[in-house]
Design a protein around this motif. Sequence first.
Motif, PDB file in Angstrom:
ATOM      1  N   MET A 297       8.528  11.389   5.398  1.00  0.00           N
ATOM      2  CA  MET A 297       7.878  10.104   5.910  1.00  0.00           C
ATOM      3  C   MET A 297       7.522   9.234   4.845  1.00  0.00           C
ATOM      4  SD  MET A 297       5.442  12.232   8.758  1.00  0.00           S
ATOM      5  CE  MET A 297       4.638  10.761   8.970  1.00  0.00           C
ATOM      6  N   VAL A 298       6.910   9.923   3.952  1.00  0.00           N
ATOM      7  CA  VAL A 298       6.813   9.235   2.432  1.00  0.00           C
ATOM      8  C   VAL A 298       7.820   8.542   1.749  1.00  0.00           C
ATOM      9  CG1 VAL A 298       5.763   9.350   0.263  1.00  0.00           C
ATOM     10  CG2 VAL A 298       4.732  10.795   2.016  1.00  0.00           C
ATOM     11  N   VAL A 299       8.974   9.153   1.519  1.00  0.00           N
ATOM     12  CA  VAL A 299       9.892   8.496   0.714  1.00  0.00           C
ATOM     13  C   VAL A 299      10.671   7.441   1.496  1.00  0.00           C
ATOM     14  CG1 VAL A 299      10.307  10.470  -0.585  1.00  0.00           C
ATOM     15  CG2 VAL A 299      11.706  10.217   1.461  1.00  0.00           C
ATOM     16  N   THR A 300      10.602   7.474   2.934  1.00  0.00           N
ATOM     17  CA  THR A 300      11.336   6.372   3.642  1.00  0.00           C
ATOM     18  C   THR A 300      10.156   5.348   4.146  1.00  0.00           C
ATOM     19  OG1 THR A 300      10.839   7.760   5.794  1.00  0.00           O
ATOM     20  CG2 THR A 300      12.729   8.018   4.815  1.00  0.00           C
ATOM     21  N   ASN A 301       9.201   5.354   3.733  1.00  0.00           N
ATOM     22  CA  ASN A 301       8.111   4.382   4.119  1.00  0.00           C
ATOM     23  C   ASN A 301       8.262   3.278   2.990  1.00  0.00           C
ATOM     24  OD1 ASN A 301       5.241   2.987   3.550  1.00  0.00           O
ATOM     25  ND2 ASN A 301       4.985   4.298   5.615  1.00  0.00           N
ATOM     26  N   PRO A 302       8.548   1.948   3.536  1.00  0.00           N
ATOM     27  CA  PRO A 302       8.847   0.947   2.393  1.00  0.00           C
ATOM     28  C   PRO A 302       7.525   0.446   1.743  1.00  0.00           C
ATOM     29  CG  PRO A 302       8.671   0.079   4.553  1.00  0.00           C
ATOM     30  CD  PRO A 302       8.694   1.439   4.655  1.00  0.00           C
ATOM     31  N   TYR A 303       6.151   0.667   1.779  1.00  0.00           N
ATOM     32  CA  TYR A 303       5.009   0.344   1.280  1.00  0.00           C
ATOM     33  C   TYR A 303       4.529   1.518   0.363  1.00  0.00           C
ATOM     34  CZ  TYR A 303       5.809  -2.628   5.281  1.00  0.00           C
ATOM     35  OH  TYR A 303       6.431  -3.349   6.389  1.00  0.00           O
ATOM     36  N   VAL A 304       5.159   2.672   0.393  1.00  0.00           N
ATOM     37  CA  VAL A 304       4.557   3.502  -0.863  1.00  0.00           C
ATOM     38  C   VAL A 304       5.310   3.199  -2.091  1.00  0.00           C
ATOM     39  CG1 VAL A 304       4.507   5.966  -1.238  1.00  0.00           C
ATOM     40  CG2 VAL A 304       3.958   5.246   1.068  1.00  0.00           C
ATOM     41  N   GLY A 305       4.719   3.271  -3.091  1.00  0.00           N
ATOM     42  CA  GLY A 305       5.220   3.256  -4.422  1.00  0.00           C
ATOM     43  C   GLY A 305       6.301   3.806  -4.979  1.00  0.00           C
ATOM     44  N   VAL A 306       7.091   3.576  -5.776  1.00  0.00           N
ATOM     45  CA  VAL A 306       8.320   4.421  -6.183  1.00  0.00           C
ATOM     46  C   VAL A 306       7.718   5.468  -7.248  1.00  0.00           C
ATOM     47  CG1 VAL A 306      10.305   4.418  -7.883  1.00  0.00           C
ATOM     48  CG2 VAL A 306       9.770   2.320  -6.352  1.00  0.00           C
ATOM     49  N   ARG A 307       6.616   5.190  -7.767  1.00  0.00           N
ATOM     50  CA  ARG A 307       6.193   6.307  -8.698  1.00  0.00           C
ATOM     51  C   ARG A 307       5.685   7.398  -7.676  1.00  0.00           C
ATOM     52  NH1 ARG A 307       1.225   5.596 -13.340  1.00  0.00           N
ATOM     53  NH2 ARG A 307       1.549   7.969 -14.213  1.00  0.00           N
ATOM     54  N   ALA A 308       4.883   7.071  -6.639  1.00  0.00           N
ATOM     55  CA  ALA A 308       4.565   8.173  -5.756  1.00  0.00           C
ATOM     56  C   ALA A 308       5.670   8.745  -5.131  1.00  0.00           C
ATOM     57  CB  ALA A 308       3.505   7.427  -4.750  1.00  0.00           C
ATOM     58  N   LYS A 309       6.580   8.385  -4.910  1.00  0.00           N
ATOM     59  CA  LYS A 309       7.689   8.904  -4.113  1.00  0.00           C
ATOM     60  C   LYS A 309       8.530   9.827  -5.145  1.00  0.00           C
ATOM     61  CE  LYS A 309       8.719   4.985  -0.654  1.00  0.00           C
ATOM     62  NZ  LYS A 309       9.690   3.921  -0.522  1.00  0.00           N
ATOM     63  N   THR A 310       8.621   9.240  -6.329  1.00  0.00           N
ATOM     64  CA  THR A 310       9.407  10.033  -7.133  1.00  0.00           C
ATOM     65  C   THR A 310       8.392  11.416  -7.750  1.00  0.00           C
ATOM     66  OG1 THR A 310      10.155   8.007  -8.266  1.00  0.00           O
ATOM     67  CG2 THR A 310      10.146   9.997  -9.744  1.00  0.00           C
ATOM     68  N   LYS A 311       7.202  11.209  -7.808  1.00  0.00           N
ATOM     69  CA  LYS A 311       6.399  12.451  -8.044  1.00  0.00           C
ATOM     70  C   LYS A 311       6.498  13.416  -7.078  1.00  0.00           C
ATOM     71  CE  LYS A 311       2.496  10.575 -11.141  1.00  0.00           C
ATOM     72  NZ  LYS A 311       1.390  10.457 -11.120  1.00  0.00           N
TER      73      LYS A 311
END
Length: 350
Positions: A297-311
């Motif tokens: 859900m997080v990594v496919t959400n376009p409004y979550v930042g790249v840094r948060a997804k990577t972590k």
Amino acid sequence: MSDANASNHASRPTVVVVIPFYNGADFIERSVKSVFNQTVPADEVIVVNDGSRPEEREALGALSTRYPFRIVDKENGGQGSARNAGVAASTSAYICFLDQDDFYLPNHIELLVNAIPAGDARFGYVYADLYEADVDGNVVRTELVKQHAKHNPKTSIFDLLRYDMFVLPSATIVGRAAFDAVGGFDPQFMGFEDDDLFLRIFRKGYSNHYLDRAVTVWCIHTESTSFGIRMIRSRYRFFKKLAQTFPDEPKRGRFYLRDYLMPRFGKLFVDHAIQAIKLDNEYRGEMFEHLDDYVHMVVTNPYVGVRAKTKLRITRFLLAHSSPGMVRAIGTATKFPLIRGFRRIYRTEA
């Protein structure tokens, strides 16, 4: 009863107390006794036997010969469904709940009834503070809600999503109209059913009011429903329900997953996976399913930042390749660099 007392009794709001009971013979007398020792009596007292063992049901029946409460029997379905059954079996205009291992302070009903605003056509509920106590009722602190809740009363859906509400059923009086309007408790939850109920009452436009007084003693112990796998599963279901109910609204600048649900639930999903690895128990696969669903859900959400997804991706990778021994070692070596990875890497940075 004197004519004056009879008149006062007739003019005040009618109140039912509903107590869910599930194998709680060790505690139920303390709870029931506190209801019948109120400065203002309840009009109805209903104990809902939620599929307890026969010997527990027998003990409840014996108790009912000493205290005039009504027993409603049903198959096991959890506290929410038991409370719904108790409300359905009652007729009073206002509803108080009490968990079987908690107990009321003597003026619980009096204080809550007096806090109902006159002329509130959209009355939802009044909630109050509680004492926190151990299993034996020994008080730990006397301002539980005030120390945890961000805003009293509740005025913003954003706060209700971001933080635990800390509106405890055992310290609340609810209007029947509001309760019925939202269909009562959602029986899929065995934990978080209270947050879900009071959030839905809020969204329907009913009022809520905070009484800055303790009215109940909340006894916390490891056998409470606040602990264990049922609570973890219910938390996950509640998160999913909130995510479905509140999709992002970019045109209005409202990003519910990123700004409210991730800060509230993300750390817990990671911690559940860590604990399951550490214990190497039968829930490990289930906890990783929850975590994987959250990560997706997080990594496919376009409004979550790249840094948060990577972590979050890195966290998931580290956990997937960690043995129980490794996680236990990291947990004891707080200066070991990876401990910061497990405990901090998942923090949301949009």
